[in-house]
Design a protein around this motif. Structure first.
Motif, PDB file in Angstrom:
ATOM      1  N   GLU A 164     -15.781   9.180  95.273  1.00  0.00           N
ATOM      2  CA  GLU A 164     -16.675   8.157  94.736  1.00  0.00           C
ATOM      3  C   GLU A 164     -16.913   7.023  95.725  1.00  0.00           C
ATOM      4  OE1 GLU A 164     -15.041   6.655  91.148  1.00  0.00           O
ATOM      5  OE2 GLU A 164     -14.582   8.624  90.313  1.00  0.00           O
ATOM      6  N   ILE A 165     -16.019   6.845  96.696  1.00  0.00           N
ATOM      7  CA  ILE A 165     -16.074   5.665  97.552  1.00  0.00           C
ATOM      8  C   ILE A 165     -17.379   5.569  98.341  1.00  0.00           C
ATOM      9  CG2 ILE A 165     -14.874   4.386  99.363  1.00  0.00           C
ATOM     10  CD1 ILE A 165     -13.400   4.563  96.691  1.00  0.00           C
ATOM     11  N   PRO A 166     -17.873   6.642  99.017  1.00  0.00           N
ATOM     12  CA  PRO A 166     -19.141   6.501  99.746  1.00  0.00           C
ATOM     13  C   PRO A 166     -20.305   6.079  98.856  1.00  0.00           C
ATOM     14  CG  PRO A 166     -18.007   8.501 100.423  1.00  0.00           C
ATOM     15  CD  PRO A 166     -17.270   7.971  99.239  1.00  0.00           C
ATOM     16  N   ASP A 167     -20.387   6.651  97.640  1.00  0.00           N
ATOM     17  CA  ASP A 167     -21.471   6.266  96.733  1.00  0.00           C
ATOM     18  C   ASP A 167     -21.334   4.815  96.288  1.00  0.00           C
ATOM     19  OD1 ASP A 167     -22.426   8.848  96.910  1.00  0.00           O
ATOM     20  OD2 ASP A 167     -21.366   9.534  95.123  1.00  0.00           O
ATOM     21  N   LEU A 168     -20.105   4.361  96.039  1.00  0.00           N
ATOM     22  CA  LEU A 168     -19.901   2.972  95.627  1.00  0.00           C
ATOM     23  C   LEU A 168     -20.222   2.013  96.770  1.00  0.00           C
ATOM     24  CD1 LEU A 168     -16.578   3.337  93.610  1.00  0.00           C
ATOM     25  CD2 LEU A 168     -18.883   3.041  92.713  1.00  0.00           C
ATOM     26  N   MET A 169     -19.894   2.395  98.000  1.00  0.00           N
ATOM     27  CA  MET A 169     -20.232   1.542  99.140  1.00  0.00           C
ATOM     28  C   MET A 169     -21.748   1.446  99.324  1.00  0.00           C
ATOM     29  SD  MET A 169     -17.394   0.394 100.270  1.00  0.00           S
ATOM     30  CE  MET A 169     -17.973  -0.306 101.811  1.00  0.00           C
ATOM     31  N   ALA A 170     -22.445   2.577  99.137  1.00  0.00           N
ATOM     32  CA  ALA A 170     -23.912   2.548  99.231  1.00  0.00           C
ATOM     33  C   ALA A 170     -24.519   1.698  98.120  1.00  0.00           C
ATOM     34  CB  ALA A 170     -24.453   3.974  99.174  1.00  0.00           C
ATOM     35  N   GLU A 171     -23.924   1.777  96.915  1.00  0.00           N
ATOM     36  CA  GLU A 171     -24.412   0.956  95.805  1.00  0.00           C
ATOM     37  C   GLU A 171     -24.182  -0.522  96.083  1.00  0.00           C
ATOM     38  OE1 GLU A 171     -23.679   0.450  90.977  1.00  0.00           O
ATOM     39  OE2 GLU A 171     -22.565   1.951  92.140  1.00  0.00           O
ATOM     40  N   ARG A 172     -23.010  -0.859  96.622  1.00  0.00           N
ATOM     41  CA  ARG A 172     -22.728  -2.255  96.944  1.00  0.00           C
ATOM     42  C   ARG A 172     -23.677  -2.761  98.022  1.00  0.00           C
ATOM     43  NH1 ARG A 172     -17.065  -4.453  99.370  1.00  0.00           N
ATOM     44  NH2 ARG A 172     -17.911  -3.496 101.236  1.00  0.00           N
ATOM     45  N   LYS A 173     -24.001  -1.904  98.989  1.00  0.00           N
ATOM     46  CA  LYS A 173     -24.948  -2.283 100.031  1.00  0.00           C
ATOM     47  C   LYS A 173     -26.315  -2.594  99.435  1.00  0.00           C
ATOM     48  CE  LYS A 173     -27.209  -0.484 104.194  1.00  0.00           C
ATOM     49  NZ  LYS A 173     -27.329   0.690 105.107  1.00  0.00           N
ATOM     50  N   ALA A 174     -26.759  -1.776  98.469  1.00  0.00           N
ATOM     51  CA  ALA A 174     -28.051  -2.018  97.831  1.00  0.00           C
ATOM     52  C   ALA A 174     -28.056  -3.349  97.082  1.00  0.00           C
ATOM     53  CB  ALA A 174     -28.383  -0.869  96.888  1.00  0.00           C
ATOM     54  N   HIS A 175     -26.969  -3.658  96.374  1.00  0.00           N
ATOM     55  CA  HIS A 175     -26.883  -4.938  95.665  1.00  0.00           C
ATOM     56  C   HIS A 175     -26.871  -6.101  96.660  1.00  0.00           C
ATOM     57  CE1 HIS A 175     -26.383  -3.693  91.493  1.00  0.00           C
ATOM     58  NE2 HIS A 175     -25.596  -2.712  91.915  1.00  0.00           N
ATOM     59  N   ARG A 223     -29.722 -10.722  99.229  1.00  0.00           N
ATOM     60  CA  ARG A 223     -30.228 -11.439 100.410  1.00  0.00           C
ATOM     61  C   ARG A 223     -31.752 -11.467 100.427  1.00  0.00           C
ATOM     62  NH1 ARG A 223     -26.031  -8.950 104.957  1.00  0.00           N
ATOM     63  NH2 ARG A 223     -24.173 -10.006 104.155  1.00  0.00           N
ATOM     64  N   ARG A 224     -32.360 -10.415  99.919  1.00  0.00           N
ATOM     65  CA  ARG A 224     -33.821 -10.416  99.829  1.00  0.00           C
ATOM     66  C   ARG A 224     -34.294 -11.496  98.877  1.00  0.00           C
ATOM     67  NH1 ARG A 224     -34.366  -5.730  97.766  1.00  0.00           N
ATOM     68  NH2 ARG A 224     -33.986  -4.658  99.739  1.00  0.00           N
ATOM     69  N   GLY A 225     -33.564 -11.672  97.765  1.00  0.00           N
ATOM     70  CA  GLY A 225     -33.922 -12.740  96.836  1.00  0.00           C
ATOM     71  C   GLY A 225     -33.757 -14.112  97.447  1.00  0.00           C
ATOM     72  N   GLU A 226     -32.677 -14.310  98.220  1.00  0.00           N
ATOM     73  CA  GLU A 226     -32.481 -15.592  98.895  1.00  0.00           C
ATOM     74  C   GLU A 226     -33.601 -15.872  99.890  1.00  0.00           C
ATOM     75  OE1 GLU A 226     -28.692 -15.262 100.696  1.00  0.00           O
ATOM     76  OE2 GLU A 226     -27.568 -15.255  98.802  1.00  0.00           O
ATOM     77  N   ARG A 227     -34.019 -14.821 100.589  1.00  0.00           N
ATOM     78  CA  ARG A 227     -35.100 -15.003 101.568  1.00  0.00           C
ATOM     79  C   ARG A 227     -36.414 -15.357 100.879  1.00  0.00           C
ATOM     80  NH1 ARG A 227     -33.911 -10.898 104.116  1.00  0.00           N
ATOM     81  NH2 ARG A 227     -35.377  -9.393 103.242  1.00  0.00           N
ATOM     82  N   LYS A 228     -36.674 -14.740  99.709  1.00  0.00           N
ATOM     83  CA  LYS A 228     -37.895 -15.069  98.979  1.00  0.00           C
ATOM     84  C   LYS A 228     -37.876 -16.514  98.477  1.00  0.00           C
ATOM     85  CE  LYS A 228     -40.063 -11.123  99.187  1.00  0.00           C
ATOM     86  NZ  LYS A 228     -41.379 -11.026  99.871  1.00  0.00           N
TER      87      LYS A 228
END
Length: 485
Positions: free
Chosen positions: A88-99, A104-109
Protein backbone atom coordinates in the motif's frame (compact mmCIF):
# COMPACT_ATOMS: atom_id res chain seq x y z
CA UNK A 1 -1.29 -24.42 26.51
CA UNK A 2 1.87 -22.33 26.46
CA UNK A 3 1.72 -19.25 28.68
CA UNK A 4 4.34 -16.51 28.33
CA UNK A 5 5.69 -15.04 31.57
CA UNK A 6 7.41 -11.75 32.40
CA UNK A 7 8.80 -10.76 35.80
CA UNK A 8 7.72 -7.83 37.97
CA UNK A 9 10.09 -5.53 36.01
CA UNK A 10 8.63 -6.56 32.66
CA UNK A 11 11.63 -8.68 31.61
CA UNK A 12 10.73 -11.93 29.82
CA UNK A 13 11.16 -15.29 31.52
CA UNK A 14 10.82 -18.81 30.17
CA UNK A 15 7.22 -19.71 29.22
CA UNK A 16 5.31 -22.32 31.16
CA UNK A 17 2.72 -25.01 30.53
CA UNK A 18 1.72 -25.27 34.23
CA UNK A 19 -1.87 -24.21 33.89
CA UNK A 20 -2.69 -24.86 37.55
CA UNK A 21 0.14 -22.57 38.70
CA UNK A 22 -1.09 -19.82 36.38
CA UNK A 23 -4.70 -20.10 37.58
CA UNK A 24 -3.72 -20.06 41.27
CA UNK A 25 -1.32 -17.14 40.79
CA UNK A 26 -3.99 -15.10 39.02
CA UNK A 27 -6.63 -15.99 41.61
CA UNK A 28 -4.41 -15.09 44.58
CA UNK A 29 -3.30 -11.81 42.99
CA UNK A 30 0.35 -12.83 42.60
CA UNK A 31 0.15 -12.33 38.83
CA UNK A 32 -1.88 -10.38 36.31
CA UNK A 33 -2.72 -10.79 32.62
CA UNK A 34 -0.89 -8.31 30.37
CA UNK A 35 -1.81 -9.76 26.98
CA UNK A 36 -4.40 -12.20 25.74
CA UNK A 37 -2.96 -12.94 22.28
CA UNK A 38 -0.57 -14.52 22.93
CA UNK A 39 -1.60 -15.16 26.53
CA UNK A 40 0.98 -13.46 28.78
CA UNK A 41 1.08 -12.94 32.54
CA UNK A 42 3.28 -10.73 34.69
CA UNK A 43 4.46 -11.88 38.11
CA UNK A 44 3.86 -9.34 40.86
CA UNK A 45 6.57 -10.63 43.19
CA UNK A 46 10.35 -10.82 42.96
CA UNK A 47 11.73 -13.98 41.40
CA UNK A 48 14.93 -15.29 39.88
CA UNK A 49 15.74 -14.47 36.28
CA UNK A 50 17.34 -17.70 35.13
CA UNK A 51 16.67 -18.40 31.45
CA UNK A 52 17.78 -20.82 28.77
CA UNK A 53 19.33 -19.92 25.38
CA UNK A 54 16.66 -19.44 22.71
CA UNK A 55 17.15 -19.01 18.97
CA UNK A 56 14.82 -17.00 16.75
CA UNK A 57 14.51 -17.12 12.99
CA UNK A 58 13.08 -14.78 10.35
CA UNK A 59 11.91 -15.70 6.88
CA UNK A 60 11.90 -12.21 5.30
CA UNK A 61 9.41 -11.13 2.68
CA UNK A 62 7.56 -8.14 1.35
CA UNK A 63 3.98 -9.27 1.97
CA UNK A 64 4.46 -12.40 4.10
CA UNK A 65 6.96 -12.77 6.95
CA UNK A 66 7.64 -15.88 9.03
CA UNK A 67 8.87 -15.68 12.64
CA UNK A 68 9.77 -18.54 15.01
CA UNK A 69 11.63 -19.18 18.28
CA UNK A 70 13.08 -22.55 19.34
CA UNK A 71 14.86 -23.74 22.46
CA UNK A 72 17.93 -25.99 22.50
CA UNK A 73 15.76 -29.10 22.62
CA UNK A 74 13.85 -28.21 19.45
CA UNK A 75 10.56 -27.18 21.09
CA UNK A 76 8.79 -24.43 19.13
CA UNK A 77 8.00 -21.70 21.67
CA UNK A 78 6.70 -19.13 19.18
CA UNK A 79 5.51 -19.37 15.59
CA UNK A 80 3.85 -16.60 13.60
CA UNK A 81 2.89 -15.58 10.08
CA UNK A 82 2.78 -11.82 9.49
CA UNK A 83 0.92 -10.17 6.60
CA UNK A 84 2.33 -6.70 5.93
CA UNK A 85 0.80 -3.67 4.25
CA UNK A 86 3.95 -2.78 2.33
CA UNK A 87 2.21 -2.92 -1.06
CA UNK A 88 0.00 0.00 0.00
CA UNK A 89 2.91 2.37 0.64
CA UNK A 90 3.62 3.43 -3.00
CA UNK A 91 -0.07 4.20 -3.59
CA UNK A 92 -0.30 6.16 -0.33
CA UNK A 93 2.82 8.15 -1.20
CA UNK A 94 1.36 8.99 -4.62
CA UNK A 95 -1.90 10.03 -2.95
CA UNK A 96 -0.05 12.24 -0.48
CA UNK A 97 1.86 13.81 -3.36
CA UNK A 98 -1.43 14.64 -5.11
CA UNK A 99 -2.81 16.28 -1.95
CA UNK A 100 0.43 18.24 -1.47
CA UNK A 101 0.39 19.47 -5.06
CA UNK A 102 -3.26 20.47 -4.78
CA UNK A 103 -2.51 22.41 -1.59
CA UNK A 104 0.41 24.28 -3.16
CA UNK A 105 -1.63 24.96 -6.27
CA UNK A 106 -4.31 26.52 -4.09
CA UNK A 107 -1.73 28.68 -2.33
CA UNK A 108 -0.39 29.84 -5.68
CA UNK A 109 -3.89 30.75 -6.88
CA UNK A 110 -4.42 32.83 -3.74
CA UNK A 111 -1.22 34.75 -4.45
CA UNK A 112 -2.32 35.29 -8.04
CA UNK A 113 -5.72 36.70 -7.01
CA UNK A 114 -4.02 38.92 -4.44
CA UNK A 115 -1.57 40.23 -7.05
CA UNK A 116 -4.41 41.00 -9.50
CA UNK A 117 -6.36 42.82 -6.78
CA UNK A 118 -3.39 44.94 -5.67
CA UNK A 119 -2.03 45.55 -9.16
CA UNK A 120 1.31 43.85 -8.57
CA UNK A 121 1.17 41.35 -11.41
CA UNK A 122 4.20 40.73 -13.60
CA UNK A 123 4.48 41.81 -17.24
CA UNK A 124 4.21 40.11 -19.62
CA UNK A 125 1.42 38.12 -18.00
CA UNK A 126 2.95 34.79 -19.08
CA UNK A 127 6.70 34.73 -18.85
CA UNK A 128 9.15 31.84 -18.94
CA UNK A 129 11.63 31.64 -16.10
CA UNK A 130 14.17 29.03 -15.01
CA UNK A 131 14.33 28.96 -11.19
CA UNK A 132 17.38 27.60 -9.44
CA UNK A 133 17.23 23.83 -9.33
CA UNK A 134 15.01 23.42 -12.41
CA UNK A 135 16.35 22.05 -15.67
CA UNK A 136 13.62 23.42 -17.94
CA UNK A 137 11.97 26.86 -17.88
CA UNK A 138 8.49 27.12 -16.40
CA UNK A 139 5.72 29.55 -17.32
CA UNK A 140 4.89 32.16 -14.66
CA UNK A 141 1.37 33.59 -14.79
CA UNK A 142 0.76 36.91 -13.05
CA UNK A 143 3.34 36.21 -10.33
CA UNK A 144 6.87 34.83 -10.03
CA UNK A 145 6.94 31.25 -8.84
CA UNK A 146 9.02 30.47 -5.78
CA UNK A 147 12.26 28.53 -5.95
CA UNK A 148 12.16 24.74 -6.06
CA UNK A 149 11.71 23.47 -2.53
CA UNK A 150 14.02 20.49 -2.98
CA UNK A 151 17.11 22.65 -3.61
CA UNK A 152 18.04 22.94 0.07
CA UNK A 153 17.04 19.40 1.02
CA UNK A 154 19.71 16.83 1.76
CA UNK A 155 19.16 13.16 2.35
CA UNK A 156 20.87 11.70 5.41
CA UNK A 157 23.30 8.84 5.24
CA UNK A 158 21.74 5.41 4.63
CA UNK A 159 18.55 7.03 3.38
CA UNK A 160 15.88 4.55 2.31
CA UNK A 161 12.79 4.94 0.19
CA UNK A 162 9.53 5.03 2.20
CA UNK A 163 8.59 1.56 0.94
CA UNK A 164 11.90 0.00 1.97
CA UNK A 165 12.00 1.87 5.28
CA UNK A 166 8.52 0.63 6.21
CA UNK A 167 9.53 -2.95 5.39
CA UNK A 168 12.69 -2.73 7.52
CA UNK A 169 10.74 -1.32 10.47
CA UNK A 170 8.10 -4.04 10.12
CA UNK A 171 10.73 -6.80 10.39
CA UNK A 172 12.55 -5.21 13.32
CA UNK A 173 9.35 -4.36 15.22
CA UNK A 174 8.20 -7.96 14.90
CA UNK A 175 11.49 -9.14 16.44
CA UNK A 176 11.24 -6.57 19.24
CA UNK A 177 7.70 -7.69 20.03
CA UNK A 178 8.87 -11.29 20.33
CA UNK A 179 11.72 -10.23 22.64
CA UNK A 180 9.12 -8.74 25.01
CA UNK A 181 7.68 -12.25 25.42
CA UNK A 182 10.73 -14.52 25.29
CA UNK A 183 14.37 -14.10 26.40
CA UNK A 184 15.82 -14.70 22.92
CA UNK A 185 19.63 -14.81 22.91
CA UNK A 186 20.42 -15.42 19.20
CA UNK A 187 18.73 -14.60 15.94
CA UNK A 188 19.09 -16.11 12.46
CA UNK A 189 18.17 -14.27 9.27
CA UNK A 190 17.78 -15.84 5.85
CA UNK A 191 19.77 -13.90 3.25
CA UNK A 192 18.66 -13.94 -0.37
CA UNK A 193 19.99 -11.75 -3.17
CA UNK A 194 17.92 -11.87 -6.34
CA UNK A 195 19.63 -11.33 -9.71
CA UNK A 196 16.80 -10.33 -12.05
CA UNK A 197 18.81 -10.60 -15.27
CA UNK A 198 19.79 -14.16 -14.42
CA UNK A 199 16.20 -14.99 -13.50
CA UNK A 200 15.28 -14.00 -17.06
CA UNK A 201 18.28 -15.72 -18.67
CA UNK A 202 20.09 -18.42 -16.72
CA UNK A 203 23.14 -18.28 -19.00
CA UNK A 204 24.23 -14.83 -17.74
CA UNK A 205 27.46 -14.94 -15.78
CA UNK A 206 30.12 -12.53 -14.52
CA UNK A 207 30.60 -9.48 -16.76
CA UNK A 208 27.35 -10.22 -18.61
CA UNK A 209 25.51 -8.37 -15.83
CA UNK A 210 27.30 -5.16 -16.92
CA UNK A 211 26.43 -5.59 -20.60
CA UNK A 212 22.66 -5.18 -20.47
CA UNK A 213 20.50 -3.66 -23.15
CA UNK A 214 20.77 -0.16 -21.66
CA UNK A 215 24.58 -0.12 -21.77
CA UNK A 216 25.79 2.99 -23.57
CA UNK A 217 22.53 4.92 -23.16
CA UNK A 218 22.20 7.70 -20.57
CA UNK A 219 18.51 6.94 -19.89
CA UNK A 220 15.62 4.69 -20.79
CA UNK A 221 14.15 7.41 -23.01
CA UNK A 222 17.38 7.55 -25.03
CA UNK A 223 17.19 3.79 -25.48
CA UNK A 224 13.55 4.03 -26.65
CA UNK A 225 14.48 6.81 -29.09
CA UNK A 226 17.26 4.67 -30.61
CA UNK A 227 15.07 1.54 -30.61
CA UNK A 228 12.26 3.27 -32.51
CA UNK A 229 14.62 5.19 -34.77
CA UNK A 230 13.22 8.50 -33.58
CA UNK A 231 9.77 7.69 -35.01
CA UNK A 232 6.37 7.48 -33.35
CA UNK A 233 5.46 3.92 -32.39
CA UNK A 234 1.90 4.31 -33.76
CA UNK A 235 1.90 6.47 -36.89
CA UNK A 236 5.58 6.33 -37.82
CA UNK A 237 5.98 10.10 -37.90
CA UNK A 238 9.69 10.99 -37.42
CA UNK A 239 8.97 12.78 -34.15
CA UNK A 240 8.81 11.65 -30.51
CA UNK A 241 7.30 14.18 -28.12
CA UNK A 242 6.09 11.94 -25.29
CA UNK A 243 7.42 8.80 -23.64
CA UNK A 244 4.19 7.11 -22.59
CA UNK A 245 3.79 4.38 -19.94
CA UNK A 246 1.65 1.75 -21.65
CA UNK A 247 0.55 0.21 -18.35
CA UNK A 248 0.19 3.23 -16.02
CA UNK A 249 2.46 3.30 -13.01
CA UNK A 250 -0.45 3.62 -10.59
CA UNK A 251 -1.71 0.28 -11.97
CA UNK A 252 1.63 -1.42 -11.39
CA UNK A 253 3.27 -0.53 -14.70
CA UNK A 254 7.02 -0.92 -15.04
CA UNK A 255 9.54 1.87 -15.72
CA UNK A 256 11.49 -0.48 -18.00
CA UNK A 257 11.77 -0.03 -21.77
CA UNK A 258 9.26 -2.84 -22.39
CA UNK A 259 6.51 -0.63 -20.91
CA UNK A 260 7.39 2.70 -22.56
CA UNK A 261 6.41 3.82 -26.06
CA UNK A 262 7.64 6.95 -27.82
CA UNK A 263 4.64 8.82 -29.27
CA UNK A 264 4.01 12.04 -31.12
CA UNK A 265 1.70 14.63 -29.61
CA UNK A 266 -1.28 13.63 -31.75
CA UNK A 267 -1.07 9.90 -30.98
CA UNK A 268 -0.44 10.63 -27.31
CA UNK A 269 -3.69 12.59 -27.16
CA UNK A 270 -5.57 9.76 -28.87
CA UNK A 271 -4.24 7.24 -26.35
CA UNK A 272 -5.43 9.33 -23.40
CA UNK A 273 -8.86 9.93 -24.93
CA UNK A 274 -9.38 6.23 -25.69
CA UNK A 275 -9.26 6.58 -29.48
CA UNK A 276 -6.05 4.56 -29.71
CA UNK A 277 -5.18 1.48 -27.66
CA UNK A 278 -1.78 0.15 -26.63
CA UNK A 279 -3.12 -2.66 -24.45
CA UNK A 280 -1.29 -5.38 -26.38
CA UNK A 281 2.01 -3.72 -25.53
CA UNK A 282 3.59 -3.01 -22.18
CA UNK A 283 4.27 -5.02 -19.08
CA UNK A 284 3.56 -4.65 -15.40
CA UNK A 285 6.24 -4.68 -12.73
CA UNK A 286 7.55 -8.21 -12.46
CA UNK A 287 10.07 -8.11 -9.63
CA UNK A 288 8.77 -5.22 -7.50
CA UNK A 289 8.59 -7.30 -4.30
CA UNK A 290 12.04 -8.84 -4.80
CA UNK A 291 13.56 -5.45 -5.58
CA UNK A 292 12.32 -3.96 -2.29
CA UNK A 293 13.53 -7.03 -0.42
CA UNK A 294 16.99 -6.73 -1.98
CA UNK A 295 17.27 -3.21 -0.57
CA UNK A 296 15.81 -4.04 2.85
CA UNK A 297 17.74 -7.18 3.87
CA UNK A 298 21.11 -5.46 4.60
CA UNK A 299 19.37 -2.91 6.84
CA UNK A 300 17.36 -5.63 8.58
CA UNK A 301 20.64 -7.39 9.36
CA UNK A 302 22.16 -4.16 10.74
CA UNK A 303 19.10 -3.64 12.93
CA UNK A 304 19.40 -7.17 14.35
CA UNK A 305 23.08 -6.55 15.12
CA UNK A 306 22.08 -3.48 17.16
CA UNK A 307 19.59 -5.58 19.12
CA UNK A 308 21.60 -8.74 19.79
CA UNK A 309 25.22 -7.92 19.00
CA UNK A 310 27.41 -9.09 16.14
CA UNK A 311 28.29 -12.45 17.69
CA UNK A 312 24.63 -13.38 18.31
CA UNK A 313 23.30 -12.69 14.80
CA UNK A 314 23.71 -15.44 12.20
CA UNK A 315 22.70 -15.86 8.58
CA UNK A 316 21.63 -18.72 6.36
CA UNK A 317 20.68 -19.00 2.70
CA UNK A 318 17.58 -20.10 0.88
CA UNK A 319 19.01 -23.41 -0.31
CA UNK A 320 19.87 -24.33 3.29
CA UNK A 321 16.31 -23.59 4.39
CA UNK A 322 14.97 -25.67 1.50
CA UNK A 323 17.14 -28.69 2.40
CA UNK A 324 16.14 -28.44 6.08
CA UNK A 325 12.47 -28.23 5.17
CA UNK A 326 12.70 -31.35 2.99
CA UNK A 327 14.65 -33.17 5.70
CA UNK A 328 11.92 -32.42 8.24
CA UNK A 329 9.08 -33.12 5.80
CA UNK A 330 7.43 -29.72 6.27
CA UNK A 331 5.23 -27.85 3.81
CA UNK A 332 6.28 -24.69 1.99
CA UNK A 333 4.83 -22.03 4.30
CA UNK A 334 6.44 -18.93 5.74
CA UNK A 335 6.06 -20.02 9.36
CA UNK A 336 7.53 -23.47 8.56
CA UNK A 337 10.49 -21.79 6.84
CA UNK A 338 11.03 -19.67 9.95
CA UNK A 339 11.11 -22.82 12.10
CA UNK A 340 13.71 -24.33 9.76
CA UNK A 341 15.80 -21.15 9.89
CA UNK A 342 15.72 -21.07 13.70
CA UNK A 343 16.67 -24.76 13.88
CA UNK A 344 19.66 -24.14 11.61
CA UNK A 345 20.93 -21.61 14.14
CA UNK A 346 21.00 -23.89 17.19
CA UNK A 347 21.36 -27.23 15.42
CA UNK A 348 18.20 -28.71 16.97
CA UNK A 349 15.51 -30.89 15.41
CA UNK A 350 12.10 -29.22 15.73
CA UNK A 351 9.40 -31.21 17.46
CA UNK A 352 5.71 -30.87 16.79
CA UNK A 353 5.01 -27.47 15.25
CA UNK A 354 1.92 -25.69 16.66
CA UNK A 355 -0.50 -23.62 14.64
CA UNK A 356 1.07 -20.21 13.90
CA UNK A 357 -0.25 -16.90 15.14
CA UNK A 358 -1.76 -14.94 12.25
CA UNK A 359 -0.76 -11.26 12.44
CA UNK A 360 -2.03 -8.69 9.96
CA UNK A 361 -0.98 -5.07 9.68
CA UNK A 362 -3.60 -2.40 9.04
CA UNK A 363 -3.59 1.34 8.72
CA UNK A 364 -4.58 3.19 11.86
CA UNK A 365 -5.00 6.77 10.60
CA UNK A 366 -5.88 8.41 7.31
CA UNK A 367 -4.14 11.76 6.92
CA UNK A 368 -5.84 12.47 3.60
CA UNK A 369 -9.29 12.31 5.23
CA UNK A 370 -8.24 14.16 8.39
CA UNK A 371 -6.86 17.12 6.39
CA UNK A 372 -9.62 17.09 3.80
CA UNK A 373 -11.28 20.47 3.29
CA UNK A 374 -14.96 20.90 2.52
CA UNK A 375 -16.51 23.47 0.18
CA UNK A 376 -16.62 27.16 1.07
CA UNK A 377 -19.98 28.89 1.39
CA UNK A 378 -21.26 32.29 0.13
CA UNK A 379 -24.18 33.89 1.99
CA UNK A 380 -26.41 36.92 1.52
CA UNK A 381 -27.70 37.57 4.99
CA UNK A 382 -28.66 34.20 6.44
CA UNK A 383 -29.38 32.60 3.07
CA UNK A 384 -26.76 30.43 1.35
CA UNK A 385 -26.64 31.46 -2.31
CA UNK A 386 -23.57 29.62 -3.64
CA UNK A 387 -20.84 27.14 -2.80
CA UNK A 388 -17.31 27.22 -4.24
CA UNK A 389 -16.00 29.74 -6.74
CA UNK A 390 -16.38 27.20 -9.54
CA UNK A 391 -18.66 24.14 -9.50
CA UNK A 392 -17.02 20.99 -8.23
CA UNK A 393 -17.69 17.63 -9.84
CA UNK A 394 -21.43 16.80 -9.82
CA UNK A 395 -22.23 19.82 -7.64
CA UNK A 396 -25.88 20.59 -7.13
CA UNK A 397 -26.87 24.21 -6.78
CA UNK A 398 -25.12 27.45 -7.69
CA UNK A 399 -21.42 28.08 -7.60
CA UNK A 400 -20.24 31.69 -7.21
CA UNK A 401 -19.53 31.87 -10.93
CA UNK A 402 -22.99 30.69 -12.00
CA UNK A 403 -24.75 32.76 -9.30
CA UNK A 404 -23.14 36.02 -10.45
CA UNK A 405 -24.03 35.26 -14.05
CA UNK A 406 -27.66 34.82 -13.01
CA UNK A 407 -27.74 38.40 -11.63
CA UNK A 408 -28.15 41.51 -13.68
CA UNK A 409 -25.04 43.71 -14.05
CA UNK A 410 -26.69 46.32 -11.83
CA UNK A 411 -27.03 43.97 -8.85
CA UNK A 412 -23.85 41.99 -9.44
CA UNK A 413 -21.47 44.52 -7.88
CA UNK A 414 -23.76 45.17 -4.91
CA UNK A 415 -24.07 41.45 -4.22
CA UNK A 416 -20.28 41.05 -4.20
CA UNK A 417 -19.91 43.88 -1.67
CA UNK A 418 -22.39 42.53 0.89
CA UNK A 419 -21.78 38.83 0.38
CA UNK A 420 -20.26 36.94 3.33
CA UNK A 421 -17.77 34.15 2.70
CA UNK A 422 -17.15 31.34 5.17
CA UNK A 423 -13.95 29.43 4.54
CA UNK A 424 -13.94 25.73 3.92
CA UNK A 425 -13.73 23.82 7.17
CA UNK A 426 -11.45 20.88 7.82
CA UNK A 427 -13.09 17.53 8.40
CA UNK A 428 -11.82 15.34 11.21
CA UNK A 429 -12.64 11.70 11.74
CA UNK A 430 -15.09 11.06 14.55
CA UNK A 431 -13.92 9.17 17.60
CA UNK A 432 -16.62 6.58 17.08
CA UNK A 433 -15.53 5.54 13.60
CA UNK A 434 -14.93 1.88 12.79
CA UNK A 435 -11.25 1.01 12.64
CA UNK A 436 -9.82 -1.90 10.63
CA UNK A 437 -9.32 -4.95 12.80
CA UNK A 438 -12.14 -4.05 15.21
CA UNK A 439 -14.00 -7.02 16.70
CA UNK A 440 -17.73 -6.62 17.26
CA UNK A 441 -19.97 -8.64 19.55
CA UNK A 442 -23.69 -9.33 19.63
CA UNK A 443 -25.31 -9.73 23.01
CA UNK A 444 -27.73 -12.62 23.33
CA UNK A 445 -31.17 -11.35 24.25
CA UNK A 446 -34.41 -13.17 24.81
CA UNK A 447 -36.00 -11.40 21.86
CA UNK A 448 -35.38 -13.35 18.65
CA UNK A 449 -33.70 -11.97 15.58
CA UNK A 450 -30.44 -10.19 14.93
CA UNK A 451 -31.89 -6.69 14.73
CA UNK A 452 -32.78 -6.69 18.43
CA UNK A 453 -29.22 -7.31 19.62
CA UNK A 454 -26.85 -4.64 20.85
CA UNK A 455 -23.49 -4.22 19.17
CA UNK A 456 -20.56 -3.45 21.46
CA UNK A 457 -16.81 -3.57 21.48
CA UNK A 458 -16.72 -5.49 24.76
CA UNK A 459 -19.65 -7.56 25.86
CA UNK A 460 -21.04 -7.72 29.41
CA UNK A 461 -20.59 -10.60 31.82
CA UNK A 462 -23.32 -12.72 30.24
CA UNK A 463 -22.95 -14.62 26.97
CA UNK A 464 -21.46 -12.84 23.95
CA UNK A 465 -20.89 -14.12 20.46
CA UNK A 466 -18.21 -12.73 18.12
CA UNK A 467 -19.26 -12.01 14.54
CA UNK A 468 -16.85 -12.03 11.64
CA UNK A 469 -19.14 -10.59 9.00
CA UNK A 470 -18.60 -6.86 9.57
CA UNK A 471 -20.71 -5.90 6.55
CA UNK A 472 -23.87 -7.48 7.96
CA UNK A 473 -23.26 -5.90 11.38
CA UNK A 474 -22.85 -2.41 9.93
CA UNK A 475 -25.89 -2.88 7.70
CA UNK A 476 -28.11 -3.89 10.61
CA UNK A 477 -26.68 -1.16 12.82
CA UNK A 478 -27.36 1.52 10.24
CA UNK A 479 -31.00 0.47 10.08
CA UNK A 480 -31.36 1.19 13.79
CA UNK A 481 -29.21 4.33 13.70
CA UNK A 482 -26.46 2.71 15.81
CA UNK A 483 -22.81 3.18 14.90
CA UNK A 484 -20.53 0.58 16.55
CA UNK A 485 -17.44 1.94 18.24
Amino acid sequence: MLVYVVDHNGQPLMPTTRGAFVRIALKEGRAKVTRTKPFTIQLLYETTSFTQPLSGGTDPGRTNIGEAVLDAGGEVLYNAHITTRNEEIPDLMAERKAHRQASRRGERKVRQRRAIKNGTITFPLEKERTPRGCEKPIVNKYIRNSEARFVNRKRPANWLTPTTNQLVETHLNAVKDICRLLPVSDWILEINRFAFMRMEDGSILGADFQNGRLKGYPSVNAYIFALQGGCCACCGKPLIEHYHHIVPRHLGGSDGPENIAGLCNECHGKVHTGKLSLDKLGKAKKYAALSVLNQAIPFIYDGLVELFGQEHVHICFGWQTSEQRKRLGLGKTHDADAVCIASLGNGSQPRQIPEPYEIKQFRRHNRAIINNQRERTYKLGKETVAKNRKPRFEQRGHSLESFLKSLSPVWRLDACQVMEVSKSTRYYNSEGRCMPGTVFYRCRRKTPGFIHGDIRRQGPSYGIMPFVCLHIILMQASRRGVMPT
